[in-house]
Design a protein around this motif. Structure first.
Motif, short mmCIF file in Angstrom:
data_model
loop_
_atom_site.label_atom_id
_atom_site.label_comp_id
_atom_site.label_asym_id
_atom_site.label_seq_id
_atom_site.Cartn_x
_atom_site.Cartn_y
_atom_site.Cartn_z
N ALA A 1 0.83 -1.16 0.11
CA ALA A 1 -0.11 -0.27 0.10
C ALA A 1 0.65 1.18 -0.03
O ALA A 1 0.69 2.14 -0.72
N ALA A 2 2.01 1.40 0.65
CA ALA A 2 3.00 2.30 0.65
C ALA A 2 3.37 2.67 -0.40
O ALA A 2 3.41 3.78 -1.03
N HIS A 3 3.75 1.76 -1.34
CA HIS A 3 4.67 1.77 -2.56
C HIS A 3 3.54 2.17 -3.40
O HIS A 3 3.92 3.24 -4.24
N ALA A 4 2.22 1.90 -3.55
CA ALA A 4 1.29 2.01 -4.53
C ALA A 4 1.04 3.78 -4.27
O ALA A 4 0.78 4.53 -5.33
N LEU A 5 0.66 4.07 -2.96
CA LEU A 5 0.10 5.11 -2.85
C LEU A 5 1.43 6.31 -2.89
O LEU A 5 1.06 7.34 -3.71
N GLU A 6 2.49 6.01 -2.71
CA GLU A 6 3.65 6.79 -3.19
C GLU A 6 3.77 7.13 -4.42
O GLU A 6 4.03 8.41 -5.06
#
Length: 550
Positions: free
Chosen positions: A475-480
């Motif tokens: 999720a962190a990677h996708a949102l970033e």
């Protein structure tokens, strides 16, 4: 000598500005007439009933509705496609990218008329610095206006996007003189990556023992520049000694081409001084003993980073900048004024009272000391009654013109280091990303900024979920990735001014959120869910063992 000539070149504009401070209503009437003339005969003017008959500020307010970045989007798209006379009669010179409130980025049209209005504000500011602080005239300056490491492009209609030279906001006859005054050549901006830009910038800065003035925007920019000096100091000393420049990045055609436009000569004495400075804490004082002034943002969120920047330059005076947006210049600092002064000769301004948003916006001469307003501007670049979303407080008056302190964004925008992350943007990103990763949106999801003691500020997404840690990392990677579609967020990340987004798991998120909002002074009945909360400190709140009773 060159700076004395530059001061003389700005003197007439400065004189007119200072005369205008005594009669802001008259100066603003002149700005409005200029804006109306620039827009007359355009597609925009044709949509406004009775536009050719508009003369006064009241008539203008009655005829033209307030605008937002979204409301002018169709016109901007037409301009990007190459359509003429959409917003102004003048042809476009370029677009400048800026952060959008609901989209990833927005494009601001730049015309010669708009650049002239910028000059009406920047010239008095520069004159005041050179006149009030004579030591600044004793050496070259580093004055960063255009972003480093930014690649230029063109719209489908062929209009350039972005400027390269810092002097591009000044009249063309002054640009060669400004280029000679700057310690760092404008070609540095052509380098394709931030790390090489910093390294080459440092080469030229360290080479100038007589550096007198450093002007940046966010103070963290300066801190990161000095961090790079510590990281690459010995390599830089070797390069200065030999008269070469070897940015610590893989060789590329773009880097070689940019470096070929610059001249590097052996600087053995400066290499020796650099090695001495690297052994001491006050590196800035050793390298640049004649440095007389630092100029940077000191208001709103930028205030958090001022002390860290100042530690590199003990004893050097700091002057806070005024409020300058991509769309135009709002205020400029004067040493004799209690706060930055309204750029009364630049654009036509109106001010919305947030406590009475439905009331007629006030004009510059109608503002009251101590009150807070949201800025509306009309420019010769074709933006009419454009709501900037910036909040300012009236700190007093310089002669009869209001002095305005920047407080932050009025439209739920978080702006730690210039990333301009809007709540509407965050809501869209979370709605588009979280259901695909977690099957549905978690019961509690909120982003908030965090200031770090020994690292750049960053955003945290707090999720109330039982999903495994690997899913939180996804999720962190996708949102970033999605957030980096926004120009200013991506730029702050590339510069290292903003750390990476991280996702943190929370339990009982809704109740803990409510408890802290109450602790912050809100009434329970007034608390609303927030996709983006601008208050830092949520990491400590959610990770503490206990929780205050609500």
């Amino acid at each position: 000598m060159m700076l004395s000539g530059l001061m003389a070149a700005q003197s007439l504009s400065a004189l007119r500005f200072h005369r205008a401070l005594a009669r802001p209503e008259r100066a603003q009437a002149g700005c409005l007439s200029r804006v109306l003339a620039a827009v007359q005969g355009t597609a925009q003017a044709e949509r406004v009933r009775g536009f050719p008959r508009v003369r006064t500020a009241r008539e203008f307010q009655d005829a033209v509705p307030l605008a937002t970045p979204d409301s002018v989007l169709a016109d901007i798209e037409a301009l990007k496609a190459g359509a003429p006379r959409v917003l102004t009669r003048e042809p476009l010179l370029r677009f400048e990218p800026s952060g959008g409130s609901s989209g990833a980025s927005k494009y601001i049209p730049v015309t010669r008329g708009l650049l002239s209005e910028f000059h009406h504000g920047l010239a008095p500011m520069l004159f005041d610095v050179l006149h009030a602080r004579p030591a600044v005239r004793a050496g070259p300056s580093y004055w960063s206006i255009s972003p480093i490491g930014r690649k230029q492009g063109r719209t489908p209609g062929g209009t350039p996007v972005g400027s390269v030279e810092d002097s591009a906001y000044f009249p063309r006859p002054l640009q060669p003189l400004l280029a000679r005054v700057f310690a760092v050549p404008g070609a540095v901006a052509l380098l394709p990556d931030v790390e090489s830009c910093r390294y080459v910038t440092l080469w030229f800065l360290v080479a100038r023992a007589d550096l007198a003035f450093l002007s940046v925007w966010n103070p963290s920019f300066l801190s990161l520049l000095m961090d790079a000096l510590e990281r690459h100091g010995e390599r830089l000393a070797e390069d200065l000694e030999r008269g070469v420049c070897r940015p610590p990045v893989p060789d590329s055609v773009e880097v070689k081409e940019a470096l070929s436009r610059m001249r590097f000569t052996p600087q053995p004495e400066r290499a020796r001084v650099l090695r001495e400075a690297l052994r001491l804490d006050a590196r800035g004082s050793v390298l640049w003993p004649r440095l007389a002034l630092l100029s940077m943002w000191t208001d709103a969120q930028a205030a958090h980073a001022v002390d860290a920047a100042r530690r590199h330059f003990p004893g050097v005076e700091v002057q806070g900048k005024g409020l300058l947006a991509t769309e135009g210049v709002v205020t400029l600092p004067l040493f004799a004024a209690p706060a930055p002064v309204l750029a009364v000769r630049s654009h036509f301004f109106e001010f919305v009272d947030p406590e009475h948003p439905g009331a007629r916006p006030r004009l510059a001469h109608e503002l009251e000391t101590g009150r807070t307003y949201s800025v509306v501007m009309s420019t010769s670049g074709g933006l009419l009654r454009y709501q900037l979303g910036d909040l300012v407080r009236v700190e007093g008056f310089h002669r009869a013109t209001p002095c305005l302190r920047f407080l932050g964004r009025a439209d739920s925008v978080c702006d730690l280091v210039g990333e301009k992350l809007a709540a509407t943007r965050v809501s869209h990103v979370l709605a588009a990303t979280l259901p695909g990763l977690f099957g549905q949106r978690p019961a509690f999801a909120m982003m908030a900024p965090e200031w770090m003691a020994s690292a750049p500020p960053a955003y945290r997404l707090f999720l109330d979920t039982d999903a495994p840690e690997t899913r939180l990392e996804e999720a962190a990677h996708a949102l970033e990735n999605v957030l980096c579609e926004g120009f200013h967020y991506r730029y702050a990340r590339e510069l290292g001014q903003l750390g990476p987004l991280r996702v943190l798991r929370v339990t009982d998120g809704v109740r803990r959120y409510e408890a802290r909002c109450i602790a912050l002074g809100q009434r329970a009945g007034d608390i609303k869910p927030a996709d983006l909360h601008r208050q830092p400190g949520w990491t400590a709140w959610f990770t503490q063992q206990g929780m205050p009773r609500s």
